[in-house]
Write a protein that holds these residues in place. Structure first.
Motif, PDB file in Angstrom:
ATOM      1  N   THR A  92      -4.275  17.041   9.453  1.00  0.00           N
ATOM      2  CA  THR A  92      -3.311  18.151   9.567  1.00  0.00           C
ATOM      3  C   THR A  92      -3.854  19.407   8.898  1.00  0.00           C
ATOM      4  OG1 THR A  92      -1.475  16.584   9.611  1.00  0.00           O
ATOM      5  CG2 THR A  92      -0.940  18.873   9.066  1.00  0.00           C
ATOM      6  N   ASP A  93      -4.463  19.234   7.711  1.00  0.00           N
ATOM      7  CA  ASP A  93      -5.092  20.374   7.027  1.00  0.00           C
ATOM      8  C   ASP A  93      -6.130  21.028   7.929  1.00  0.00           C
ATOM      9  OD1 ASP A  93      -3.698  19.865   4.626  1.00  0.00           O
ATOM     10  OD2 ASP A  93      -5.380  18.764   3.730  1.00  0.00           O
ATOM     11  N   ARG A  94      -6.967  20.209   8.546  1.00  0.00           N
ATOM     12  CA  ARG A  94      -8.041  20.747   9.388  1.00  0.00           C
ATOM     13  C   ARG A  94      -7.486  21.478  10.603  1.00  0.00           C
ATOM     14  NH1 ARG A  94     -11.947  16.249  10.766  1.00  0.00           N
ATOM     15  NH2 ARG A  94     -12.875  17.896  12.007  1.00  0.00           N
ATOM     16  N   ALA A  95      -6.451  20.926  11.214  1.00  0.00           N
ATOM     17  CA  ALA A  95      -5.840  21.591  12.367  1.00  0.00           C
ATOM     18  C   ALA A  95      -5.241  22.937  11.957  1.00  0.00           C
ATOM     19  CB  ALA A  95      -4.775  20.691  12.992  1.00  0.00           C
ATOM     20  N   THR A  96      -4.579  22.950  10.815  1.00  0.00           N
ATOM     21  CA  THR A  96      -3.999  24.195  10.306  1.00  0.00           C
ATOM     22  C   THR A  96      -5.099  25.206   9.988  1.00  0.00           C
ATOM     23  OG1 THR A  96      -2.103  23.016   9.396  1.00  0.00           O
ATOM     24  CG2 THR A  96      -2.553  25.214   8.498  1.00  0.00           C
ATOM     25  N   LEU A  97      -6.142  24.733   9.299  1.00  0.00           N
ATOM     26  CA  LEU A  97      -7.265  25.609   8.953  1.00  0.00           C
ATOM     27  C   LEU A  97      -7.899  26.192  10.215  1.00  0.00           C
ATOM     28  CD1 LEU A  97      -9.202  26.838   6.878  1.00  0.00           C
ATOM     29  CD2 LEU A  97     -10.542  24.723   7.017  1.00  0.00           C
ATOM     30  N   GLN A  98      -8.108  25.360  11.217  1.00  0.00           N
ATOM     31  CA  GLN A  98      -8.710  25.863  12.459  1.00  0.00           C
ATOM     32  C   GLN A  98      -7.840  26.938  13.091  1.00  0.00           C
ATOM     33  OE1 GLN A  98      -9.885  22.951  15.393  1.00  0.00           O
ATOM     34  NE2 GLN A  98     -10.085  24.500  16.973  1.00  0.00           N
ATOM     35  N   ALA A  99      -6.553  26.711  13.153  1.00  0.00           N
ATOM     36  CA  ALA A  99      -5.651  27.710  13.745  1.00  0.00           C
ATOM     37  C   ALA A  99      -5.684  29.015  12.953  1.00  0.00           C
ATOM     38  CB  ALA A  99      -4.230  27.156  13.802  1.00  0.00           C
ATOM     39  N   LEU A 100      -5.696  28.913  11.634  1.00  0.00           N
ATOM     40  CA  LEU A 100      -5.726  30.117  10.801  1.00  0.00           C
ATOM     41  C   LEU A 100      -7.046  30.864  10.943  1.00  0.00           C
ATOM     42  CD1 LEU A 100      -4.022  28.664   7.600  1.00  0.00           C
ATOM     43  CD2 LEU A 100      -3.005  30.218   9.298  1.00  0.00           C
ATOM     44  N   LEU A 101      -8.156  30.130  10.958  1.00  0.00           N
ATOM     45  CA  LEU A 101      -9.461  30.777  11.114  1.00  0.00           C
ATOM     46  C   LEU A 101      -9.593  31.433  12.485  1.00  0.00           C
ATOM     47  CD1 LEU A 101     -11.749  28.150   9.361  1.00  0.00           C
ATOM     48  CD2 LEU A 101     -11.103  30.417   8.506  1.00  0.00           C
ATOM     49  N   GLU A 102      -9.060  30.791  13.518  1.00  0.00           N
ATOM     50  CA  GLU A 102      -9.088  31.404  14.851  1.00  0.00           C
ATOM     51  C   GLU A 102      -8.286  32.696  14.869  1.00  0.00           C
ATOM     52  OE1 GLU A 102      -7.742  28.229  17.396  1.00  0.00           O
ATOM     53  OE2 GLU A 102      -9.744  27.327  17.491  1.00  0.00           O
ATOM     54  N   ARG A 103      -7.170  32.716  14.168  1.00  0.00           N
ATOM     55  CA  ARG A 103      -6.358  33.932  14.085  1.00  0.00           C
ATOM     56  C   ARG A 103      -7.114  35.043  13.365  1.00  0.00           C
ATOM     57  NH1 ARG A 103      -0.810  33.257  11.161  1.00  0.00           N
ATOM     58  NH2 ARG A 103      -0.882  31.382  12.420  1.00  0.00           N
ATOM     59  N   LEU A 104      -7.758  34.698  12.250  1.00  0.00           N
ATOM     60  CA  LEU A 104      -8.544  35.695  11.519  1.00  0.00           C
ATOM     61  C   LEU A 104      -9.732  36.183  12.350  1.00  0.00           C
ATOM     62  CD1 LEU A 104      -8.575  34.111   7.949  1.00  0.00           C
ATOM     63  CD2 LEU A 104      -7.336  36.172   8.683  1.00  0.00           C
ATOM     64  N   GLU A 105     -10.401  35.265  13.030  1.00  0.00           N
ATOM     65  CA  GLU A 105     -11.537  35.630  13.887  1.00  0.00           C
ATOM     66  C   GLU A 105     -11.083  36.567  15.006  1.00  0.00           C
ATOM     67  OE1 GLU A 105     -15.379  35.524  15.846  1.00  0.00           O
ATOM     68  OE2 GLU A 105     -14.716  35.288  13.776  1.00  0.00           O
ATOM     69  N   SER A 106      -9.968  36.253  15.619  1.00  0.00           N
ATOM     70  CA  SER A 106      -9.442  37.086  16.703  1.00  0.00           C
ATOM     71  C   SER A 106      -9.123  38.498  16.204  1.00  0.00           C
ATOM     72  CB  SER A 106      -8.190  36.440  17.284  1.00  0.00           C
ATOM     73  OG  SER A 106      -7.610  37.267  18.254  1.00  0.00           O
ATOM     74  N   ARG A 107      -8.487  38.593  15.056  1.00  0.00           N
ATOM     75  CA  ARG A 107      -8.152  39.907  14.494  1.00  0.00           C
ATOM     76  C   ARG A 107      -9.421  40.678  14.138  1.00  0.00           C
ATOM     77  NH1 ARG A 107      -7.205  44.434  13.806  1.00  0.00           N
ATOM     78  NH2 ARG A 107      -5.818  45.346  12.265  1.00  0.00           N
ATOM     79  N   GLY A 108     -10.393  39.987  13.576  1.00  0.00           N
ATOM     80  CA  GLY A 108     -11.661  40.626  13.242  1.00  0.00           C
ATOM     81  C   GLY A 108     -12.387  41.133  14.469  1.00  0.00           C
ATOM     82  N   ARG A 109     -12.335  40.365  15.559  1.00  0.00           N
ATOM     83  CA  ARG A 109     -12.999  40.784  16.809  1.00  0.00           C
ATOM     84  C   ARG A 109     -12.340  42.030  17.404  1.00  0.00           C
ATOM     85  NH1 ARG A 109     -16.932  37.756  19.073  1.00  0.00           N
ATOM     86  NH2 ARG A 109     -17.187  35.659  18.254  1.00  0.00           N
ATOM     87  N   GLN A 110     -11.045  42.205  17.166  1.00  0.00           N
ATOM     88  CA  GLN A 110     -10.371  43.413  17.636  1.00  0.00           C
ATOM     89  C   GLN A 110     -10.971  44.649  16.966  1.00  0.00           C
ATOM     90  OE1 GLN A 110      -6.164  42.985  16.961  1.00  0.00           O
ATOM     91  NE2 GLN A 110      -6.020  41.145  18.229  1.00  0.00           N
ATOM     92  N   GLU A 111     -11.271  44.530  15.700  1.00  0.00           N
ATOM     93  CA  GLU A 111     -11.821  45.645  14.929  1.00  0.00           C
ATOM     94  C   GLU A 111     -13.320  45.779  15.116  1.00  0.00           C
ATOM     95  OE1 GLU A 111     -12.067  48.887  12.403  1.00  0.00           O
ATOM     96  OE2 GLU A 111     -10.272  47.969  13.258  1.00  0.00           O
ATOM     97  N   LEU A 112     -14.012  44.636  15.203  1.00  0.00           N
ATOM     98  CA  LEU A 112     -15.482  44.611  15.245  1.00  0.00           C
ATOM     99  C   LEU A 112     -15.915  43.579  16.303  1.00  0.00           C
ATOM    100  CD1 LEU A 112     -17.938  45.847  13.708  1.00  0.00           C
ATOM    101  CD2 LEU A 112     -17.825  43.858  12.215  1.00  0.00           C
ATOM    102  N   PRO A 113     -15.918  43.976  17.587  1.00  0.00           N
ATOM    103  CA  PRO A 113     -16.195  43.022  18.651  1.00  0.00           C
ATOM    104  C   PRO A 113     -17.576  42.362  18.570  1.00  0.00           C
ATOM    105  CG  PRO A 113     -15.385  45.104  19.545  1.00  0.00           C
ATOM    106  CD  PRO A 113     -15.616  45.305  18.089  1.00  0.00           C
ATOM    107  N   SER A 114     -18.555  43.084  18.079  1.00  0.00           N
ATOM    108  CA  SER A 114     -19.903  42.558  17.990  1.00  0.00           C
ATOM    109  C   SER A 114     -20.385  42.658  16.552  1.00  0.00           C
ATOM    110  CB  SER A 114     -20.843  43.351  18.890  1.00  0.00           C
ATOM    111  OG  SER A 114     -22.175  42.971  18.672  1.00  0.00           O
TER     112      SER A 114
END
Length: 151
Positions: free
Chosen positions: A127-149
């Motif tokens: 459960t921790d890993r699933a939560t961590l993955q979802a949170l990291l994907e959210r952070l990655e997505s937000r970061g890509r909005q600001e810095l796509p490459s």
């Protein structure tokens, strides 16, 4: 600054510290058990996945063209890859895995998986890993909005 600001700074520091330690642990395992660096493993993975242009790899891995050239030189001398010029554009340098490079990648994947199981997965519940993955994907997505490459 209030205590909320301090907590935010501490949380980010913990994220960076954990990632840095895990990367060092993985790098140490690669060097001790496979005889390659973590960045060499990344190159082997990208070549195996079909990325053959050195300039694309350099951008993806946040390396200068000179840094990538030196890394590829070392890997070529070690017999892990061969370098060649693009058939369609002589300015483009490409690389491909050798048989030794494929064998090294197979061993490195096994070592990496073992290391990740021990130091990344074991301390967490599924459960921790699933939560961590979802949170990291959210952070990655937000970061890509600001810095796509990253390049």
């Amino acid at each position: 600054m209030d205590s909320g600001d301090d907590a935010l700074i501490r949380e980010f520091g913990l994220l960076l510290s954990a990632a840095s330690r895990l990367e060092r642990i993985a790098g140490r395992a690669f060097e001790r058990r496979v005889g390659i660096s973590h960045v060499m493993f990344e190159v082997l993975l990208r070549l195996d996945e079909g990325c053959v242009s050195m300039s694309h790899m350099a951008k993806d891995m946040i390396l200068t063209s000179g840094g990538m050239t030196r890394l590829i030189d070392r890997m070529e001398r070690a017999g892990l890859l061969t370098r060649h010029t693009s058939e369609t554009d002589r300015r483009v340098q490409k690389a491909s895995l050798t048989a030794k490079g494929r064998e090294t990648l197979t061993l490195a994947r096994a070592v990496h998986t073992e290391t990740l199981r021990e130091f990344f997965a074991a301390p967490l519940t599924p459960t921790d890993r699933a939560t961590l993955q979802a949170l990291l994907e959210r952070l990655e997505s937000r970061g890509r909005q600001e810095l796509p490459s990253l390049g």
